[in-house]
Enzyme design. Sequence first.
Site, mmCIF file in Angstrom:
data_model
loop_
_atom_site.group_PDB
_atom_site.id
_atom_site.type_symbol
_atom_site.label_atom_id
_atom_site.label_comp_id
_atom_site.label_asym_id
_atom_site.label_seq_id
_atom_site.Cartn_x
_atom_site.Cartn_y
_atom_site.Cartn_z
ATOM 1 C CG HIS A 197 -1.566 1.360 1.472
ATOM 2 N ND1 HIS A 197 -2.684 1.739 0.762
ATOM 3 C CD2 HIS A 197 -1.259 2.388 2.310
ATOM 4 C CE1 HIS A 197 -3.049 2.955 1.156
ATOM 5 N NE2 HIS A 197 -2.201 3.363 2.094
ATOM 6 C CB CYS A 213 -3.697 2.421 -2.521
ATOM 7 S SG CYS A 213 -2.696 0.915 -2.368
#
Length: 217
Positions: free
Chosen positions: A45, A119
């Site tokens: 992420h 993301c």
Amino acid sequence: MGAESSTSMNSDGNNKNIETQVVLNVYDLTPINNYMVWFGFGIFHSGIEVHGKEYGFGAHDFPASGVFEVEPRSCPGFIYRSSIVLGHITMPPTEFRTFIENAASEYHGDTYHLISKNCNHFTDDISWRLTGKHIPGWVNRLARLGALCSCLLPESLQVTTVKQMPEYHDCSEEECTESVSTTTARESTEIDDDQEKSLLSPLAVSGDVTFVKEAHS
């Protein structure tokens, strides 16, 4: 160290230049990354840090902003790995706020997709717009490989990854599709306070995560 800003004043005392770092903060989604990175893989992420706040993109069931802000290097549910300075920009905080709110209108929570719009796609897009540079390729390598071979990532992994941010309710693919379609069909895409709270994890409700309100024309 955080992304520090420096301000120069002209003779009238007004801001002349405000320089701030654009930093990519990278997180592990799983401790297995400690072994996978040796082979050039990993499940990551990432968030973009600007003016002392970090911005990321997460999934939820509503056609509204999925862009959120957190304290740098402390995104709930992930394991902080490293920070990478992508460049510097001269942009006042108020101007950047307008920029990120405009970007939020392009990144609704119900459009999140692990392979095509995750993301890391968000941070890459924001980095490119701000600095003209892309994020390092290894951060989103697994998604690119998954796009070439859709069977590479099992559905269970996709669901687990999406659930790292705003809460998802368990449902079948058809039920989820129907739910999103019903929400999208509403005349207004605004969400009330109760709905907004339902998007957040317990950590987020305590104030660790705040969704960025998208700009409306």
